[in-house]
Design an enzyme around this catalytic site. Structure first.
Site, PDB file in Angstrom:
ATOM      1  N   TYR A  79     -63.247  31.707  32.782  1.00 37.51           N
ATOM      2  CA  TYR A  79     -63.281  32.491  34.032  1.00 37.51           C
ATOM      3  C   TYR A  79     -63.365  31.553  35.238  1.00 37.51           C
ATOM      4  CZ  TYR A  79     -64.821  36.097  37.376  1.00 37.51           C
ATOM      5  OH  TYR A  79     -64.934  36.950  38.451  1.00 37.51           O
ATOM      6  N   ALA A 112     -62.477  28.434  35.452  1.00 39.21           N
ATOM      7  CA  ALA A 112     -61.216  27.689  35.624  1.00 39.21           C
ATOM      8  C   ALA A 112     -60.202  28.567  36.347  1.00 39.21           C
ATOM      9  CB  ALA A 112     -60.679  27.247  34.271  1.00 39.21           C
ATOM     10  N   SER A 113     -60.150  29.854  35.998  1.00 42.67           N
ATOM     11  CA  SER A 113     -59.171  30.741  36.648  1.00 42.67           C
ATOM     12  C   SER A 113     -59.519  30.940  38.120  1.00 42.67           C
ATOM     13  CB  SER A 113     -59.089  32.087  35.909  1.00 42.67           C
ATOM     14  OG  SER A 113     -60.228  32.901  36.171  1.00 42.67           O
ATOM     15  N   LYS A 114     -60.790  31.079  38.433  1.00 45.14           N
ATOM     16  CA  LYS A 114     -61.175  31.343  39.824  1.00 45.14           C
ATOM     17  C   LYS A 114     -61.143  30.072  40.686  1.00 45.14           C
ATOM     18  CE  LYS A 114     -61.889  35.847  39.500  1.00 45.14           C
ATOM     19  NZ  LYS A 114     -61.064  36.819  40.247  1.00 45.14           N
TER      20      LYS A 114
HETATM   21  N1  LIG Z   1     -68.228  42.326  39.717  1.00 45.34           N
HETATM   22  C1  LIG Z   1     -68.591  41.115  40.051  1.00 45.34           C
HETATM   23  O1  LIG Z   1     -69.775  40.757  39.981  1.00 45.34           O
HETATM   24  C2  LIG Z   1     -67.575  40.109  40.559  1.00 45.34           C
HETATM   25  C3  LIG Z   1     -68.070  38.953  41.174  1.00 45.34           C
HETATM   26  C4  LIG Z   1     -67.173  38.025  41.668  1.00 45.34           C
HETATM   27  C5  LIG Z   1     -65.823  38.248  41.574  1.00 45.34           C
HETATM   28  N2  LIG Z   1     -65.363  39.376  40.960  1.00 45.34           N
HETATM   29  C6  LIG Z   1     -63.898  39.545  40.913  1.00 45.34           C
HETATM   30  O2  LIG Z   1     -63.556  40.642  41.750  1.00 45.34           O
HETATM   31  C7  LIG Z   1     -62.438  41.351  41.210  1.00 45.34           C
HETATM   32  C8  LIG Z   1     -62.813  42.820  41.026  1.00 45.34           C
HETATM   33  O3  LIG Z   1     -63.913  42.899  40.145  1.00 45.34           O
HETATM   34  P1  LIG Z   1     -64.607  44.285  39.759  1.00 45.34           P
HETATM   35  O4  LIG Z   1     -66.002  43.958  39.414  1.00 45.34           O
HETATM   36  O5  LIG Z   1     -64.301  45.281  40.799  1.00 45.34           O
HETATM   37  O6  LIG Z   1     -63.816  44.598  38.400  1.00 45.34           O
HETATM   38  P2  LIG Z   1     -63.535  45.959  37.612  1.00 45.34           P
HETATM   39  O7  LIG Z   1     -63.559  45.588  36.165  1.00 45.34           O
HETATM   40  O8  LIG Z   1     -64.407  47.059  38.079  1.00 45.34           O
HETATM   41  O9  LIG Z   1     -62.020  46.290  38.054  1.00 45.34           O
HETATM   42  C9  LIG Z   1     -60.947  45.460  37.700  1.00 45.34           C
HETATM   43  C10 LIG Z   1     -59.673  46.291  37.687  1.00 45.34           C
HETATM   44  O10 LIG Z   1     -58.578  45.411  37.358  1.00 45.34           O
HETATM   45  C11 LIG Z   1     -57.678  46.142  36.560  1.00 45.34           C
HETATM   46  N3  LIG Z   1     -56.805  45.237  35.785  1.00 45.34           N
HETATM   47  C12 LIG Z   1     -57.172  44.367  34.817  1.00 45.34           C
HETATM   48  N4  LIG Z   1     -56.067  43.765  34.312  1.00 45.34           N
HETATM   49  C13 LIG Z   1     -55.000  44.261  34.987  1.00 45.34           C
HETATM   50  C14 LIG Z   1     -53.598  44.035  34.919  1.00 45.34           C
HETATM   51  N5  LIG Z   1     -53.057  43.156  34.048  1.00 45.34           N
HETATM   52  N6  LIG Z   1     -52.784  44.729  35.762  1.00 45.34           N
HETATM   53  C15 LIG Z   1     -53.301  45.624  36.637  1.00 45.34           C
HETATM   54  N7  LIG Z   1     -54.620  45.881  36.745  1.00 45.34           N
HETATM   55  C16 LIG Z   1     -55.464  45.204  35.920  1.00 45.34           C
HETATM   56  C17 LIG Z   1     -58.574  46.988  35.654  1.00 45.34           C
HETATM   57  O11 LIG Z   1     -57.863  48.089  35.081  1.00 45.34           O
HETATM   58  C18 LIG Z   1     -59.668  47.422  36.638  1.00 45.34           C
HETATM   59  O12 LIG Z   1     -59.347  48.654  37.235  1.00 45.34           O
HETATM   60  C19 LIG Z   1     -62.078  40.624  39.924  1.00 45.34           C
HETATM   61  O13 LIG Z   1     -61.050  39.715  40.180  1.00 45.34           O
HETATM   62  C20 LIG Z   1     -63.355  39.895  39.562  1.00 45.34           C
HETATM   63  O14 LIG Z   1     -63.091  38.744  38.791  1.00 45.34           O
HETATM   64  C21 LIG Z   1     -66.199  40.305  40.453  1.00 45.34           C
END
Ligand SMILES: NC(=O)c1ccc[n+]([C@@H]2O[C@H](COP(=O)([O-])OP(=O)(O)OC[C@H]3O[C@@H](n4cnc5c(N)ncnc54)[C@H](O)[C@@H]3O)[C@@H](O)[C@H]2O)c1
Length: 261
Positions: free
Chosen positions: A157, A159-161
């Site tokens: 994760y 590495a991707s971010k």
């Molecule tokens: N929740 C956290 O604590 C947090 C913290 C830092 C960063 N993030 C990042 O923020 C972003 C949103 O996170 P979240 O917590 O709202 O996640 P979440 O899991 O609630 O929502 C992610 C959405 O992405 C969609 N998705 C996944 N793969 C997909 C694909 N191939 N094509 C289309 N849609 C796809 C899923 O269906 C889902 O609706 C993510 O990139 C996550 O890595 C989250």
């Protein structure tokens, strides 16, 4: 950012069926923006659209796998026909797992890199092509504090971010003179569906109960609280409006003092 209007904006939000993407879609629509959600989850996406329509907002859902460039391009054409030229794009689709490094499979690496990094690359390409035609635009890539600081059990994760950070900064430089601004948001812990699953893996890592995970984080964050959705909304509205007109290639850490670079 409470009273900021977004009339005239046409905003594509990947991952808008859930979590931060869904919250942003609903908030932007209330401010007068037209919103298009690109997500794999049609059921949840249609719920978000319904909520927006109930408040007389304008939003469309598209079932899109954001790792597929042809699908993205085809749906963007429909968005522009239905809603008008896109002004803004948020890449919020993402996945996360917490796994010890030596148990991290090649499949996990490929999937995580494809959804978190390659899809962000593809969406930025499609978005920027359109924004060059329109003469302006703003993009937000939803990165993470894990795009800045290391975490054991989250190598893939992270590495991707970290990649998302490099991508954001490089294209911000390339298109700065084209009136296209590209920034990222780096949140700490936001209690979305993502953490509903992750907290069990984190509990295993720390050898604590899943119910102890969030209090554990709260205790270790200088502000002693997690990221609230309002924090994410405020940062996103700031980055998509003229309030941030001189900012590009930047990242906003939503960290409560936990991280400062
Ligand atoms: N929740 C956290 O604590 C947090 C913290 C830092 C960063 N993030 C990042 O923020 C972003 C949103 O996170 P979240 O917590 O709202 O996640 P979440 O899991 O609630 O929502 C992610 C959405 O992405 C969609 N998705 C996944 N793969 C997909 C694909 N191939 N094509 C289309 N849609 C796809 C899923 O269906 C889902 O609706 C993510 O990139 C996550 O890595 C989250």
């Amino acid at each position: 950012m409470n009273n900021e209007r977004m009339d005239g904006k046409v905003i594509i939000i990947t991952g808008g069926s859930s979590g931060m993407g869904a919250a942003l879609a609903k908030d932007f629509a209330k401010r007068g923006a037209k919103v298009a959600i690109f997500d794999l989850d049609k059921l949840k996406g249609m719920h978000v659209i319904q909520e927006i329509e109930n408040l007389k907002g304008k939003a469309l859902f598209f079932e899109v796998d954001v790792t597929n460039k042809q699908e993205i391009e085809a749906k963007v054409e429909i968005v522009e026909k239905e809603l008008g030229p896109i002004t803004s794009w948020i890449n919020s689709a993402g996945i996360s797992r917490m796994v010890p490094f030596l148990s991290s499979s090649e499949e996990l690496w490929d999937l995580t890199m494809n959804v978190n990094l390659k899809a962000t690359f593809l969406c930025c390409q499609v978005a920027i092509k359109k924004m060059l035609e329109h003469g302006k635009g703003e993009i937000i890539n939803m990165s993470s504090l894990s795009g800045k600081k290391a975490s054991s059990w989250q190598t893939v994760y992270c590495a991707s971010k970290f990649g998302v950070q490099g991508l954001t900064q490089s294209i911000a430089k390339e298109f700065a003179s084209d009136n296209i601004r590209i920034n990222s948001i780096c949140p700490g812990i936001v209690q979305t569906e993502m953490w509903e699953k992750l907290k069990y893996e984190y509990a295993q890592k720390r050898n604590i109960n899943p119910e102890e995970v969030m209090p554990y984080f709260e205790q270790n964050i200088p502000m002693h609280r997690l990221v609230e959705m309002e924090d994410v909304i405020n940062a996103a509205v700031f980055l998509l409006t003229d309030n941030s007109s001189y900012l590009t290639g930047q990242s906003i850490n939503l960290a409560g003092g936990e991280w400062m670079d």
